[in-house]
Design a protein around this motif. Structure first.
Motif, PDB file in Angstrom:
ATOM      1  N   PRO A   1     -10.696  -4.673  -0.601  1.00  0.00           N
ATOM      2  CA  PRO A   1     -11.583  -3.333  -0.727  1.00  0.00           C
ATOM      3  C   PRO A   1     -13.046  -3.647  -0.121  1.00  0.00           C
ATOM      4  N   LYS A   2     -13.544  -2.383   0.510  1.00  0.00           N
ATOM      5  CA  LYS A   2     -14.863  -2.481   1.139  1.00  0.00           C
ATOM      6  C   LYS A   2     -15.946  -2.541   0.029  1.00  0.00           C
TER       7      LYS A   2
ATOM      8  N   ASN B   1      -5.259  -6.934  -1.479  1.00  0.00           N
ATOM      9  CA  ASN B   1      -6.060  -6.247  -0.255  1.00  0.00           C
ATOM     10  C   ASN B   1      -7.454  -6.407  -0.358  1.00  0.00           C
TER      11      ASN B   1
ATOM     12  N   ILE C   1      -9.292   1.586   1.455  1.00  0.00           N
ATOM     13  CA  ILE C   1      -8.125   1.064   1.610  1.00  0.00           C
ATOM     14  C   ILE C   1      -7.116   2.436   1.871  1.00  0.00           C
TER      15      ILE C   1
ATOM     16  N   ILE D   1     -12.727   3.536  -1.394  1.00  0.00           N
ATOM     17  CA  ILE D   1     -13.227   1.941  -1.276  1.00  0.00           C
ATOM     18  C   ILE D   1     -12.560   1.285  -0.014  1.00  0.00           C
TER      19      ILE D   1
ATOM     20  N   LEU E   1     -13.860  -2.401  -6.844  1.00  0.00           N
ATOM     21  CA  LEU E   1     -13.082  -1.519  -7.651  1.00  0.00           C
ATOM     22  C   LEU E   1     -13.673  -1.226  -8.752  1.00  0.00           C
TER      23      LEU E   1
ATOM     24  N   LYS F   1       0.918  -1.097   0.035  1.00  0.00           N
ATOM     25  CA  LYS F   1      -0.049   0.116  -0.071  1.00  0.00           C
ATOM     26  C   LYS F   1       0.618   1.230  -0.057  1.00  0.00           C
TER      27      LYS F   1
ATOM     28  N   LEU G   1      -8.522   5.338  -3.746  1.00  0.00           N
ATOM     29  CA  LEU G   1      -8.367   3.862  -2.775  1.00  0.00           C
ATOM     30  C   LEU G   1      -9.076   4.151  -1.419  1.00  0.00           C
TER      31      LEU G   1
ATOM     32  N   GLU H   1      -6.156  -4.600  -5.677  1.00  0.00           N
ATOM     33  CA  GLU H   1      -7.330  -5.534  -5.666  1.00  0.00           C
ATOM     34  C   GLU H   1      -6.961  -7.166  -5.314  1.00  0.00           C
TER      35      GLU H   1
END
Length: 226
Positions: A210-211, A208, A114, A112, A214, A84, A109, A205
Motif C-alpha cells: 500500500p502507498k 501487497n 491498491i 491506499i 493501513l 486482489k 483499498l 497488507e
C-alpha cells in the motif's frame, strides 16, 4: 412466552449455530434482536438453550475430519485475496448487502493505492442452502468496475481454485450466473476470527504494498435483516 415464539427462536438458533460464525454472546444478541418487540420474551430460557446447543455443536466438532469444507473454502478465499480479488465469507443477508460490503472494502483499498481486480462472496441466505438438504452454496462475483472481460478472468480463477481444492463446481459460463458449489458438507464452529474486513486487510497488507499505512479497521458486525 408463547410456544410459537420459542419454536421460531429455536429454528433461527439452529441455523445460526450450524453457520458457525457467532459465539454465545453474539447468538444471544442476534436472536434477542429478532424478537425485540416481545415484552414477555424469556431471556434466561434463551441463554440456557444457546449454551446447551452450542456446546453440543462444539463437542460434535471434535469428531470432524479435517480439513473441513469450510477450511478448504477459507484457503481458496485467502488465495483470492492475495490476488486482489476481495473475497468475503457470510457477507450480509442478501446480494445487495454482500456487494455493498465488497465495494466498501474495494474503495478503502483504492484510497491506499491498491486496485482490486474484483470480488466474490456468499451471504447468509446462500449459507442456508448449504446446511439444508440442498447442500449447495452459491458464490457471487464480479469485476470491480463491472468489466465483462475482467469479470470472466475473476470467475474463471475462482472456479479453478475451487476445483483445485476439491470442490464440485457448476458454472455455465454466463456472467449472469453465479458459481454453484454442490454436495458441500458445511461444518464450522465459532472461532472469533473476522473472515471479512479483518482477514482481507491482513492479507492485503502482507502480500501487497500500500502507498499509505493501513488504518485499523473497525469491527464490522455481520448484517442481519429480519
Amino acid at each position: 412466552m408463547k410456544q410459537e415464539i420459542k419454536d421460531e427462536a429455536l429454528e433461527q438458533l439452529k441455523k445460526d449455530i450450524l453457520f458457525g460464525f457467532e459465539n454465545g454472546d453474539e447468538l444471544f444478541e442476534s436472536i434477542r434482536e429478532l424478537f425485540y418487540d416481545e415484552d414477555d420474551f424469556d431471556e434466561e430460557w434463551l441463554k440456557v438453550e444457546i449454551e446447551s446447543r452450542l456446546q453440543k455443536h462444539v463437542d460434535d466438532s471434535k469428531n470432524w475430519q479435517h480439513p473441513t469444507d469450510f477450511e478448504r473454502l477459507v484457503k481458496v478465499f485467502d488465495q483470492l485475496n492475495r490476488e486482489k480479488i476481495v473475497s468475503l465469507h457470510m457477507a450480509g443477508h442478501t446480494r445487495q448487502d454482500a456487494e455493498g460490503d465488497c465495494m466498501e472494502i474495494i474503495d478503502e483499498l483504492g484510497a491506499i493505492g491498491i486496485e482490486a481486480k474484483g470480488y466474490c462472496y456468499y451471504h447468509s441466505q446462500d449459507l442456508e442452502r448449504a446446511i439444508e438438504k440442498e447442500r449447495m452454496l452459491f458464490i457471487g462475483y464480479d469485476s470491480t468496475n463491472q468489466n465483462n472481460d475482467i469479470a470472466k478472468e475473476v470467475v474463471e480463477r475462482i472456479v479453478d481454485l475451487l476445483q483445485t481444492n476439491g470442490f464440485n463446481v457448476k458454472w455455465n459460463g454466463s456472467l449472469d450466473t453465479r458459481i454453484e458449489i454442490t454436495s458441500i458438507n458445511w461444518k464450522k464452529t465459532p472461532d472469533n476470527i473476522d473472515y471479512n474486513y479483518g482477514r482481507v486487510f491482513e492479507i492485503i497488507e502482507k502480500y501487497n504494498n500500500p502507498k499509505t499505512e493501513l488504518k485499523p479497521m473497525r469491527n464490522k458486525p455481520f448484517w442481519k435483516f429480519w
